[in-house]
Each structure stands twice: as structure tokens, then as C-alpha cells.
Design an enzyme around this catalytic site. Structure first.
Site, PDB file in Angstrom:
ATOM      1  N   ASP A 105      -9.294  -5.901   3.245  1.00  0.00           N
ATOM      2  CA  ASP A 105      -8.021  -6.419   2.736  1.00  0.00           C
ATOM      3  C   ASP A 105      -7.785  -7.866   3.157  1.00  0.00           C
ATOM      4  OD1 ASP A 105      -7.243  -4.126   1.436  1.00  0.00           O
ATOM      5  OD2 ASP A 105      -6.258  -3.268   3.198  1.00  0.00           O
ATOM      6  N   ASP A 137      -4.441  -3.119   5.410  1.00  0.00           N
ATOM      7  CA  ASP A 137      -4.798  -2.634   6.742  1.00  0.00           C
ATOM      8  C   ASP A 137      -6.295  -2.690   7.022  1.00  0.00           C
ATOM      9  OD1 ASP A 137      -5.414  -0.695   4.926  1.00  0.00           O
ATOM     10  OD2 ASP A 137      -4.094   0.846   5.728  1.00  0.00           O
ATOM     11  N   ASP A 187       0.859  -1.176   0.000  1.00  0.00           N
ATOM     12  CA  ASP A 187       0.000   0.000   0.000  1.00  0.00           C
ATOM     13  C   ASP A 187       0.892   1.221   0.000  1.00  0.00           C
ATOM     14  OD1 ASP A 187      -2.474  -1.160   0.134  1.00  0.00           O
ATOM     15  OD2 ASP A 187      -2.419  -1.364   2.315  1.00  0.00           O
TER      16      ASP A 187
HETATM   17  P1  ATP Z   1      -3.373   3.474  -0.060  1.00  0.00           P
HETATM   18  O1  ATP Z   1      -4.187   2.516  -0.846  1.00  0.00           O
HETATM   19  O2  ATP Z   1      -2.328   4.170  -0.790  1.00  0.00           O
HETATM   20  O3  ATP Z   1      -2.912   2.958   1.251  1.00  0.00           O
HETATM   21  P2  ATP Z   1      -5.577   4.512   1.141  1.00  0.00           P
HETATM   22  O4  ATP Z   1      -5.680   3.187   1.765  1.00  0.00           O
HETATM   23  O5  ATP Z   1      -5.571   5.687   2.028  1.00  0.00           O
HETATM   24  O6  ATP Z   1      -4.353   4.620   0.230  1.00  0.00           O
HETATM   25  P3  ATP Z   1      -8.160   4.642   0.513  1.00  0.00           P
HETATM   26  O7  ATP Z   1      -8.280   4.891   1.959  1.00  0.00           O
HETATM   27  O8  ATP Z   1      -8.817   3.481  -0.109  1.00  0.00           O
HETATM   28  O9  ATP Z   1      -6.695   4.602   0.105  1.00  0.00           O
HETATM   29  O10 ATP Z   1      -8.591   5.957  -0.192  1.00  0.00           O
HETATM   30  C1  ATP Z   1      -8.898   5.974  -1.549  1.00  0.00           C
HETATM   31  C2  ATP Z   1      -9.383   7.337  -1.948  1.00  0.00           C
HETATM   32  O11 ATP Z   1     -10.552   7.632  -1.213  1.00  0.00           O
HETATM   33  C3  ATP Z   1      -8.412   8.446  -1.626  1.00  0.00           C
HETATM   34  O12 ATP Z   1      -7.563   8.702  -2.691  1.00  0.00           O
HETATM   35  C4  ATP Z   1      -9.322   9.618  -1.390  1.00  0.00           C
HETATM   36  O13 ATP Z   1      -9.631  10.242  -2.612  1.00  0.00           O
HETATM   37  C5  ATP Z   1     -10.552   8.985  -0.831  1.00  0.00           C
HETATM   38  N1  ATP Z   1     -10.570   9.070   0.614  1.00  0.00           N
HETATM   39  C6  ATP Z   1      -9.639   8.611   1.471  1.00  0.00           C
HETATM   40  N2  ATP Z   1      -9.989   8.831   2.735  1.00  0.00           N
HETATM   41  C7  ATP Z   1     -11.170   9.449   2.693  1.00  0.00           C
HETATM   42  C8  ATP Z   1     -12.070   9.947   3.675  1.00  0.00           C
HETATM   43  N3  ATP Z   1     -11.809   9.837   4.950  1.00  0.00           N
HETATM   44  N4  ATP Z   1     -13.190  10.523   3.258  1.00  0.00           N
HETATM   45  C9  ATP Z   1     -13.467  10.616   1.968  1.00  0.00           C
HETATM   46  N5  ATP Z   1     -12.675  10.189   1.001  1.00  0.00           N
HETATM   47  C10 ATP Z   1     -11.541   9.611   1.337  1.00  0.00           C
END
Ligand code: ATP
Length: 890
Positions: free
Chosen positions: A628, A624, A336
Site C-alpha cells: 500500500d 496497512d 479500506d
Molecule cells: P480490505 O481491503 O477490506 O481491508 P483485506 O485487506 O483484508 O480487506 P485482503 O487481505 O487483500 O483484503 O484480502 C483479499 C481477499 O483475500 C479476501 O477477500 C480473502 O478472500 C482472501 N484472503 C484474505 N486473507 C487471507 C488469508 N490469510 N489466506 C487466504 N486468503 C485470504
């Protein structure tokens, strides 16, 4: 189980009002006090399932004599005792006892290590005690504790729910139903209903997949539904690693071959004459006992476990022992981005609102709608001392607002949240509904711009709301791209005003026809060790692959900065949308092309893992979130996050990173490679020694020589098979181990030149021992048949023992010169050799012992021959290694 506890379990709490439940378990929504908890811990015990009864030392000791060959050996010794040779018979029994004691110690050590592993993986629980929220080890929970639940938690004990907000729980472990059940707190009127229908209960070991909740613990440990069936459940045997299974198989094959040889040897010995049948039987059975590597699986467990301890010190907590060996063969690491490759320390850098770009240092009016949405649609908790608790993406937004003087807590008190649709990585959106002072409702939505824009029908510029058009869309998208290309994570904000509170909280019903408000871009710096770790991985032939929910351009920019891809390598980036268009076969055939996956959802991860596995690769995958878990389980190595990971994801992992850091994975891989190579060293050492013993005795019997007595064989086995073998497992990492290619899915303990080495080195050990015997009888120091043969016997015994100790130095590296590897770097090894040497020497030089061991007193010349011949194995193997290295480099 005490009567009181039994009664507790029998109360059908699901038919009781919340107040009654709280009364019955003598608690309140504020939770228990610490003193109450301590009392309850005493009367209810820890919240854990009883494990099967532990074996006593005595029964462990008795188990050592279950081996058929040991029984035969003891029987033969007893017969020999009755027939006359009392001293040897007693010695054999004594040595067998010593072997059994060592066996018990080894197994106990291995068990201890496995226990330590279990302790490390006890999950945490969020509990309300003494009026505040605390994180505790879930085995410390007692009935009456108030537990807070959120998506990704594993339910730590049986509980009656007292709050549930979109709470969904997957109870497959108990009900077999893998579809999550939506929970509520409504009292049920029937007592006689199945677990799956008790919608206001949460049961131990089920997983919270969505939403939030609070529950009061009503049953812990064996008083839970899982506890009831715990005895029926076959406990997964985590100690049986593939490696150990291979070793067991190998052990069985070797046993058959060695037994065959022993039978033939017995026949030849009897046919040649000169020995009684009981002497020949003792010799053959001792050989079988000495040569069958029965201790190997326990030694391997110890080496693996020592490896896990080393890894734990460097933040890689191995939960399942096989992970250590698999780690060493990792070909692909899918990681990730956020938090693992980057710091997950978000800071807002840029805002696009009212069609204007506002940099961090520019003013932003407090009534800005984008500012309001980003702080309203947000789960950050603001504590009394103004510290912000929550997801870094969200705290960054609140921090940004507060810094500009926006009083978030006060505003939210006036316009409180009345409903929500939580964020999830599939939708990539989050919505909250707020009751405004004018009685209307504000629907505040934030999320990934590409997802949110699809749901916007209007846009807002300084309160002027217009229908969305192409031009505006392009303006928004180009701003999004601009930010993303600077490696910023971009979130979009939108809203809607509703006269009523939405009836259904389904995404499709609420997150539609929204008014676009603005974008914010935040920076999440890379971890400073990450780029170096990517480099090391690449040198080690391991491919780092980045997986992120972020936008393609953000992902690409960061991947370039980290060295995962090079500048302009756009074709290595693929998005979740593009993945959806591909079949599994198409993905498998093109998988080598992609190093960066953007805008992916957790389910894409499973496809990515499977595609690489189809390609024959050993895949590690980080994760995480609760979603997943399937990918973590599918991967060869599932890697959970110690800090940000949910309990479900940690539970599905083989290894957990205590620091969430990508570079820790690389450290663990190096340790895994080292452990595997050390196990190979142990195997090479033991099997070469055993082959040496078998060949020496077999050939000697054919010729009619008495090279070794049964007790000699057994003693050599005790002295060499334990200490040096384990100490080899502690060898430091060989230089250049991270410059080698991964060893491949199909490699085994004998790969990489180990098998040929075992064979020629075993032959060498036997050849030298027999040579010394021949020398002793050809150029005798004493006169008389008896004396000459006693000398020869002693010299071949000493040589075979010593040669194994010297050879232990050789196996420090399969192909590398030991003078380069470092002869004395491994202190434990040095002590082990010294101890083994002493144990061997006392049987020859101490007068009392040499009578028992029936060995002669050797003079200086004879010792010189023994030493000279034994140590010769070092230069000989060194020379062979030169040729081997040449052959490899060709
Ligand atoms: P990675 O996959 O790199 O670890 P991540 O797990 O943070 O990133 P996600 O949490 O799935 O990825 O987030 C995907 C997308 O969702 C982000 O790019 C953002 O645009 C949106 N996002 C992330 N957190 C939030 C939130 N708390 N509220 C709304 N949208 C969010």
C-alpha cells in the site's frame, strides 16, 4: 564513534558462518538478556542517527538580528543615541531585544512540537530477548539483538540474516534498486562486494516486502550503512509546509510593498519638514519592522503543532506537519474496509463442504477435509494458554476448528508444514505444504473463491474426487454469492496430494490442478461509529469511498449497511477485474460514479488516487500492507493503521490512526478544518493590524501629524503580534464547520472572504485612529501646542493598540457574529488579551513608563474617547458581517 564500535562495522559479517557471527556479537538465537541489553545500550548508545548539532540559545538569539530591517533599526537607534535622543534610542533597543526574546521562544516552541512529532513516529521492532518475543521501539535495539522480520517491516538496524523464508527486501534507499532482492543465509566468500550483493544481510531502513526472516543485529545507529551516509543525506525538512512556504512568499511580497511605502514616507516626511532625518528614518524603519509579519511562519507552526497534539489525544497521530492543513481540505476519503470500517473481528458463520451447507450450530465431523485445510494453511500461533495470535481472518478459522474439538496443534505436529507460499493481496491465495505420515505431501490452499476456483480441476465430496464441471462450479459460486450477500467474507479451501515436495515454490507451479474442498463464510461486524462517521463526512461534502479485497457482493452489502451507497446502487460498485479493463483516462472520466471498489489489489489504489486527483480532488487514502506504500505516498493524505499496519505503510503515511478507526479520520478532518480556519483568523488579525499601522502612519505623515513615535509602533507590535495572534490559533471549532463543503484544492489563506475583510478592517483601524487624533487636536483638553499634541499622540497610540485588541474578538469568525460564536469561550485568548492590555496600559498610566514612552497622562474624558472609538470596531464589523452573510446566502 568509539574505536570498538568502528571495528564492529568493519567486520564483513556476510562472509562469516551464522555461529561465528553470533559468537562475535556475543549472543545466541534466544536473544540477549535485559541486563545485557542495558549494558550494551550504555556502550553503543541508542539505535538512531545523529542529527545535526542543535543550535544554542545564544545563536538562536543572534539569528533574530540577521534581519536587514532590524539591523537598520538598531543602527538608526545608535545614531539617534549619539545625536541626542538617548531615552528613545535605548527604548528602541530594549523593545528590539524583547522582540528577539519572543522570537526565540516562538521558534523553540515550534521546534519542540516538531521533535514531539518525530518521537511519535519511531517504528517498532519484534525482538527475541530473555527467550521470548517482544515488541520494542526500534531505537532501543543493540548489537546482538535477534530481530524477527515479516513482510511490511522496516529493517531497524544492520543485521546478518540467520533465517530466511521467501524473504524479499527492497533496498532502494541504499542501492537505488527498487526491485526487491531475494535474501538467504548462505555464507559469501568475497569481502569486496556491494551492498546489493550481500544477500545474507539486511540493512537499516530497507523494507521487507515478502516472506519472513530472522536476523542478528550487527550494527546500530551511526554504525550502520545508512549511518555512514547519514551525514551526506539532506534531511528532509518536514517543517516546511506548503502553508509556510506561501506565508514566506507572502512575507517577501509584503516586505517589498512595506519597504516601498516606508521609503516614500521618509521622502514625504523630509520634504514636508519638521523632523530631522534621523527621526524620519527611525519612524520609517520602525514601521517596516512592525508591519512586516516576520513572526507569522513560527506562529503558524505552533498552531499546526498544537493541532497535532489535539489530534493525537483523539487517536490521529500526525507524522508530517503539512497533513494538518491538507486534512482540512479533504474531498475524498478512500478507506479500506477490513479493520477500518469494520472491526476485523472475524467469526465463522457458515461452512459449505461436501456440497452441503453447515450452519455454525450444526455438527461437523473432525475428519472433514475443509476443516483440516483451514487450520493447516494458517499462520495462527497457538500459545501455551491456548490464546490465538495472528491475523483475525486466520485465527477465526483455528478458533472454529478448536471449538469443534479439532486438535490443531497436535495434528500439525504429526503433519508439519515443510514449505509455504505466503498470502499476498495480489494473488489473494495462501499455500502450505505438509508432510503426511504416509510420506506424501499435502498441498493446502486457501483464498478468495473466485481466484481459487480458477485453479481447481477437481472437487471432493466425502473423499470422492471428480473432475470439476460447470454444474459444480455454479453450485460453488451460488453458495459463494449467497454468503457474500449476507456481508460474509468468503474463503475457499482446496488441496492436492503430491508424491514429492514441490521443487519450485512459485504460485503457477504449485497452486494449480487443485481439488476443491469447501467454502467458509465469516462475519466481520461494522464498527458501530462508522455509519455515523460516513454520515458526517457526507454532510461535510466529503465522499467516503470503500476499498476492499473482498468479494463484490460482500463489499456491496457492507457499503449499504454503512450508508456509503444505497440499496440497489449496483452501478457504484466496481471490481479490480473491471478496473483492469479500463484505461487511466476512462477511469478518470468515470471516477465520480464509483464508491465501492471490490477485489482490488494494492496497485489499483494508486490508480484510484490518481484518477480522483485528476478530477481536482484532495484525496485521503488508508493502507496497512507493504504494497500500500505507493498509494499512501501518492495520496494527498496517506493514512496508516497504528494497530494492524506494517511499519513500511506507517512510514509512508502522513497520519497514523492509533485505533485503526474510520471515524478517527473524520475527527482529524474536523480538526484540520479548524486549524486552517484558525490560521486564517491569525492572518486576518495580523494583516489587518499591520495595514492599519501602515495607513495610519502614511496618511499622518502626508498631513504632517505626529500620530505615533517609533517606539510606540514597536511596542504595539510586541503586544499585539504575539499573544493574541497565537491565542486565536486555539479558538474552539466553529459550529457548523462540518456542514461546509471542502474548501477546494486551490483555496488559500485569503479565500472565503478573508482578503476583503483584511482590507476594509485595516482601513477601519487606521480611520478610527486618525479620527481620534483629529478629535484630540480639534477639541483639546489642555492648552498650548505641546500639550495638545502630546495628548493627541498618546490618544492615537492608545487607540491603535486597543483597537487591535478589540478587533481580535471580531476575527473569531470571518462572517459569523461573535456574540453567536461565544465571546469568552477561549480562555487562553482571554488571558492573552488581558496580558496585552496590561502591557499596553502600563506604558501610558504608570508614571515612570509614560516618561520613557513620551506619552501624556490622559484624563477620564480622553480615556472615554479612546475606549469608545476602539470598541466601536466591534459593532461596525458586526454590521458589515450582517451584509456579508446576506450576500453569501443569496
Ligand atoms: P480490505 O481491503 O477490506 O481491508 P483485506 O485487506 O483484508 O480487506 P485482503 O487481505 O487483500 O483484503 O484480502 C483479499 C481477499 O483475500 C479476501 O477477500 C480473502 O478472500 C482472501 N484472503 C484474505 N486473507 C487471507 C488469508 N490469510 N489466506 C487466504 N486468503 C485470504
Amino acid at each position: 564513534m568509539s574505536e570498538e564500535n568502528k571495528k564492529q562495522l568493519e567486520i564483513p559479517f556476510y562472509t562469516e558462518e551464522v555461529e561465528n557471527v553470533l559468537k562475535k556479537v556475543e549472543t545466541s538465537t534466544e536473544g540477549l538478556s535485559t541486563s545485557e541489553v542495558n549494558q550494551r545500550l550504555e556502550s553503543y548508545g541508542y539505535n538512531q542517527l545523529n542529527e545535526g548539532k542543535k543550535k544554542s540559545w545564544l545563536s538562536k538569539f543572534a539569528d533574530q538580528f540577521k534581519d536587514f530591517m532590524i539591523i537598520v533599526l538598531i543602527a538608526a537607534a545608535l545614531v539617534s543615541f549619539m545625536m541626542g535622543d538617548k531615552v528613545e534610542a535605548i527604548m528602541i533597543i530594549v523593545v528590539v531585544m524583547i522582540m528577539a526574546v519572543f522570537g526565540v521562544i516562538q521558534e523553540a516552541k515550534a521546534e519542540e512540537a516538531i521533535e514531539a512529532l518525530k518521537d511519535m513516529s519511531t517504528p517498532n521492532a519484534n525482538v527475541r530477548r530473555d527467550g521470548t518475543t517482544k515488541v520494542i521501539k526500534s531505537n532501543e535495539l543493540v548489537p546482538g539483538d535477534i530481530v524477527l522480520l515479516e513482510a511490511g517491516d522496516v529493517i531497524p538496524a544492520d543485521m546478518r540474516l540467520i533465517e530466511a523464508a521467501s524473504l524479499k527486501i527492497e533496498e532502494a534507499a541504499l542501492t537505488g534498486e527498487s526491485v526487491p532482492v531475494e535474501k538467504n543465509i548462505t555464507v559469501l566468500d568475497k569481502v569486496d562486494i556491494g551492498i546489493g550483493d550481500r544477500l545474507n544481510m539486511g540493512y537499516m531502513n530497507s523494507n521487507v516486502t515478502y516472506g519472513r526472516g530472522v536476523g542478528v543485529i550487527v550494527g546500530t545507529g551511526m554504525n550502520t550503512e545508512v549511518g555512514k551516509i547519514a551525514n551526506m543525506l539532506a534531511q528532509a525538512d518536514e517543517t516546511n509546509t506548503p502553508l509556510k512556504e506561501n506565508l514566506n512568499k507572502l512575507g517577501k511580497t509584503l516586505s517589498i510593498v512595506i519597504l516601498g511605502i516606508c521609503v516614500i514616507m521618509f521622502g514625504i516626511g523630509m520634504w514636508r519638514g519638521g523632523h530631522t532625518w534621523i527621526e524620519m528614518l527611525l519612524t520609517s524603519v520602525s514601521l517596516a519592522v512592525a508591519a512586516i509579519p516576520e513572526g507569522l511562519p513560527a506562529i503558524v507552526t505552533i498552531i499546526l503543532a498544537l493541532g497535532t497534539q489535539k489530534m493525537a489525544k483523539r487517536n490521529a497521530l500526525v507524522r508530517k506537519l503539512p497533513a494538518v492543513e491538507t486534512l482540512g481540505s479533504t474531498d475524498i476519503i478512500c478507506s479500506d474496509k477490513t479493520g477500518t470500517l469494520t472491526l476485523n473481528q472475524m467469526t465463522v458463520e457458515e461452512v459449505f463442504s461436501n456440497n452441503e451447507t453447515i450452519e455454525v450450530d450444526q455438527e461437523l465431523p473432525l475428519d472433514n477435509q475443509t476443516l483440516k485445510i483451514m487450520t493447516y494453511c494458517n499462520d495462527t500461533k497457538i500459545s501455551d494458554d491456548q490464546t490465538l495470535i495472528g491475523d483475525p481472518t486466520e485465527t477465526a478459522l483455528v478458533k472454529f476448528g478448536m471449538k469443534r474439538g479439532f486438535k490443531v496443534a497436535e495434528a500439525l505436529a504429526k503433519e508439519p508444514r515443510v514449505a509455504e507460499i505466503p498470502f499476498d493481496s495480489d494473488r489473494k491465495l495462501m499455500t502450505t505444504v505438509h508432510k503426511l505420515e504416509n510420506g506424501k505431501f499435502l498441498i493446502a490452499v486457501k483464498g478468495a473463491p473466485d481466484e481459487l476456483l480458477k485453479r481447481c480441476s477437481f472437487f471432493d465430496v466425502n473423499g470422492d474426487i471428480k473432475p470439476m464441471n460447470k454444474e459444480q462450479q455454479e453450485l460453488i459460486l451460488s453458495n459463494n454469492t449467497n454468503m457474500a450477500k449476507q456481508a460474509l467474507r468468503v474463503l475457499a479451501m482446496a488441496y492436492q496430494i503430491s508424491e514429492t515436495i514441490p521443487e519450485s515454490l512459485e504460485s503457477d507451479a504449485v497452486e494449480r490442478e487443485l481439488i476443491f474442498s469447501g467454502l467458509i463464510g465469516m462475519i466481520d461486524p461494522e464498527r458501530k461509529e462508522a455509519a455515523e462517521a460516513v454520515k458526517v463526512a457526507k454532510e461535510a461534502g466529503i465522499r467516503p469511498v470503500m476499498i476492499t479485497g473482498d468479494h463484490r457482493d460482500t463489499a456491496e452489502a457492507i457499503a449499504v449497511r454503512l450508508g456509503i451507497i444505497s440499496v440497489g446502487q449496483h452501478e457504484a460498485v466496481i471490481t479490480g477485474g473491471e478496473l483492469n479493463e479500463m484505461s487511466d483516462e476512462e477511469l478518470a472520466s468515470s471516477i465520480e460514479q464509483y464508491s465501492v471498489y471490490a477485489r482490488v489489489s494494492p496497485e489499483h489504489k494508486v490508480r484510484i488516487v490518481k484518477a480522483w486527483q485528476k478530477d481536482g480532488k484532495v484525496v485521503a487514502m488508508t493502507g496497512d500492507g507493504v504494497n500500500d506504500a505507493p498509494a499512501l505516498k501518492t495520496a494527498d493524505i496517506g493514512i496508516g493503521m497504528g494497530i494492524t499496519g506494517t511499519e513500511v505503510s506507517k512510514g509512508a503515511s502522513d497520519m497514523v490512526l492509533a485505533d485503526d478507526n474510520f471515524s478517527t479520520i473524520i475527527i482529524a478532518v474536523e480538526e484540520g478544518r479548524k486549524v486552517f480556519s484558525n490560521i486564517q483568523k491569525t492572518v486576518q488579525y495580523l494583516l489587518a493590524a499591520n495595514l492599519g499601522e501602515v495607513l495610519t502612519l502614511f496618511i499622518a505623515t502626508m498631513i504632517g501629524w505626529d500620530t505615533l513615535l517609533p517606539v510606540h509602533l514597536l511596542w504595539i507590535n510586541v503586544v499585539t503580534d504575539t499573544f493574541p495572534a497565537i491565542a486565536l490559533g486555539l479558538e474552539p471549532v466553529e459550529a457548523g464547520i462540518m456542514k461546509l463543503k471542502p474548501r477546494g484544492r486551490n483555496s488559500d489563506l485569503f479565500s472565503g472572504g478573508v482578503l476583503p475583510s483584511i482590507i476594509y478592517q485595516g482601513i477601519l483601524e487606521a480611520g478610527i485612529t486618525l479620527g481620534v487624533y483629529l478629535l484630540a487636536i480639534s477639541y483639546p483638553v489642555h492648552t498650548g501646542y505641546e500639550a495638545i499634541h502630546a495628548d493627541a499622540l498618546t490618544m492615537s497610540y492608545a487607540t491603535l493598540g486597543l483597537i487591535q485588541l478589540f478587533h481580535a474578538f471580531n476575527v473569531k469568525s470571518v462572517h459569523e457574529s461573535i456574540f453567536k460564536v461565544g465571546l469568552f469561550k477561549n480562555k487562553t485568548f482571554n488571558y492573552a488579551i488581558l496580558l496585552s492590555f496590561t502591557l499596553l496600559a502600563v506604558t501610558i498610566v504608570i508614571p515612570g513608563f509614560n516618561d520613557i514612552f513620551k506619552v501624556a497622562h490622559l484624563d477620564l474624558h480622553q480615556w472615554a474617547v479612546v475606549f469608545g472609538a476602539s470598541i466601536a470596531i466591534i459593532p461596525i464589523v458586526e454590521i458589515v458581517k450582517i451584509f456579508q452573510r446576506k450576500a453569501i446566502n443569496k
